[in-house]
Motif scaffolding. Sequence first.
Motif, PDB file in Angstrom:
ATOM      1  N   UNK A 274       0.835  -1.206   0.000  1.00 57.03           N
ATOM      2  CA  UNK A 274       0.000   0.000   0.000  1.00 57.03           C
ATOM      3  C   UNK A 274       0.870   1.257   0.000  1.00 57.03           C
ATOM      4  N   UNK A 275       1.940   1.247   0.791  1.00 57.37           N
ATOM      5  CA  UNK A 275       2.855   2.391   0.825  1.00 57.37           C
ATOM      6  C   UNK A 275       3.512   2.605  -0.528  1.00 57.37           C
ATOM      7  N   UNK A 276       3.857   1.519  -1.202  1.00 63.72           N
ATOM      8  CA  UNK A 276       4.497   1.630  -2.518  1.00 63.72           C
ATOM      9  C   UNK A 276       3.564   2.228  -3.562  1.00 63.72           C
ATOM     10  N   UNK A 277       2.265   1.999  -3.402  1.00 67.35           N
ATOM     11  CA  UNK A 277       1.298   2.614  -4.321  1.00 67.35           C
ATOM     12  C   UNK A 277       1.186   4.100  -4.029  1.00 67.35           C
ATOM     13  N   UNK A 305      -4.205  11.506 -10.186  1.00 64.73           N
ATOM     14  CA  UNK A 305      -3.629  10.731  -9.082  1.00 64.73           C
ATOM     15  C   UNK A 305      -4.258   9.344  -9.018  1.00 64.73           C
ATOM     16  N   UNK A 306      -5.555   9.277  -9.301  1.00 65.54           N
ATOM     17  CA  UNK A 306      -6.222   7.968  -9.333  1.00 65.54           C
ATOM     18  C   UNK A 306      -5.620   7.080 -10.421  1.00 65.54           C
ATOM     19  N   UNK A 307      -5.459   7.637 -11.603  1.00 70.55           N
ATOM     20  CA  UNK A 307      -4.920   6.846 -12.714  1.00 70.55           C
ATOM     21  C   UNK A 307      -3.520   6.348 -12.384  1.00 70.55           C
ATOM     22  N   UNK A 308      -2.683   7.226 -11.800  1.00 69.52           N
ATOM     23  CA  UNK A 308      -1.311   6.837 -11.453  1.00 69.52           C
ATOM     24  C   UNK A 308      -1.300   5.742 -10.386  1.00 69.52           C
ATOM     25  N   UNK A 309      -2.181   5.865  -9.397  1.00 72.81           N
ATOM     26  CA  UNK A 309      -2.213   4.867  -8.326  1.00 72.81           C
ATOM     27  C   UNK A 309      -2.715   3.524  -8.837  1.00 72.81           C
ATOM     28  N   UNK A 310      -3.727   3.544  -9.694  1.00 75.07           N
ATOM     29  CA  UNK A 310      -4.235   2.284 -10.255  1.00 75.07           C
ATOM     30  C   UNK A 310      -3.164   1.598 -11.101  1.00 75.07           C
ATOM     31  N   UNK A 311      -2.458   2.388 -11.866  1.00 78.21           N
ATOM     32  CA  UNK A 311      -1.406   1.822 -12.714  1.00 78.21           C
ATOM     33  C   UNK A 311      -0.285   1.232 -11.852  1.00 78.21           C
ATOM     34  N   UNK A 312       0.090   1.939 -10.784  1.00 77.10           N
ATOM     35  CA  UNK A 312       1.130   1.454  -9.893  1.00 77.10           C
ATOM     36  C   UNK A 312       0.704   0.158  -9.207  1.00 77.10           C
ATOM     37  N   UNK A 313      -0.564   0.049  -8.830  1.00 74.76           N
ATOM     38  CA  UNK A 313      -1.070  -1.178  -8.226  1.00 74.76           C
ATOM     39  C   UNK A 313      -0.856  -2.362  -9.155  1.00 74.76           C
TER      40      UNK A 313
END
Length: 376
Positions: A274-277, A305-313
């Motif tokens: 979660x921290x890495x996301x 920010x949502x798009x970046x977090x989803x992609x990182x997940x």
Amino acid sequence: MGGVEAVLRAHHGHDGGSGMDSRFIALWEPAQEGWPRCRFLDFQKSMRVRTARGLVGDAWPGFTPGVAVHHTLWGQPYWQDLDQAPRRALFLHSDVPGLAERLVSRLPAMDAVLAVSDTLLERAREAAPSWGPERFQRIHYPVFGPVDPPAERGRPEGGPIVLGYAGRLVREQKRVERFVELAAALDRAGVAWRLEFLGDGEERTRLEAALPDRGRVIFHGRLQGEAYWKVIDRWDALVLVSDYEGTPIALLEAMTRGVVPLHPRLGSGGDAYATAVDPALVYAAGDIAALAKAVAGLAAWPTERWIAARRRSRELMTPHGGAAYLGAFRDFMGRVQSLPAPSRPAERRWKFPGDRLTFAQWEWLLDWRRRVRRRG
């Protein structure tokens, strides 16, 4: 319904195609359809040790595996001498209370350890300081998800933030009753929300009564296959409120679909992901006010920010592909079988009257011994 079952289901479905011949023994579950290479022993606390030992000993006559893999720390002293495998591996799934002490007593009867997080692996190394590095394996939980990638999206503006929970609906460890407090805290904060539960358990009835608005709270029960993934794909965030975790398989499955994880700070594999996301996705364990604040902040994120977090997940889940897991598991089992012959301590010989006691009676007796030692 949890990481252990998900891993066993993956092995049951895919071992043959990976060159592994496996059999399974489920201790506490009643018989279930669809598991032709599994024996369900349906243990009860009222069962005598002698009866349980007979069930374990008769589970797979004539089948001697090269390695026996233990997916629990419970019960080895009851039937350890019945395990005829020349090598034994302990698979650590969760950082349960008292783990360090239990590892000290269990690892002398094992030959190797697999662990789903660095924290768990370090616990094992501390409990077996004389072991060489070849006896330890960090392994990534497998995720066998849909072939089609999820749609890349932000969160629809103006709608409620969709929060999901997948797993057992129980108080022990998972503390699902905290979702009632979370719902109230989000209402006070003026956050528009929807909460969906995937799974079942003893707390479901109480949760349904405490969260009666079916427009905002949905209980899907247990789902599998396409139906399961369709629900996951609707979520914005997976929320965990647990007292302790390892690396929750539900979290990994959700992240493969671009769902962002909200995880308590437990020092486990889950909050590390979660921290890495995004560091904002980790909150103080047990602090529902802090969780509600994190959800409110999440609901206000801009689309970018949502798009970046989803992609990182999704990117973080690359090592969890099913084929990669099975290959790593198979290779480690091969190495374990080549290790030097073990020098194990003498195993308990069960005879009258100890084997006539039930699990419940032994549980009481062992708890009494622990209390006496603490007083001394």
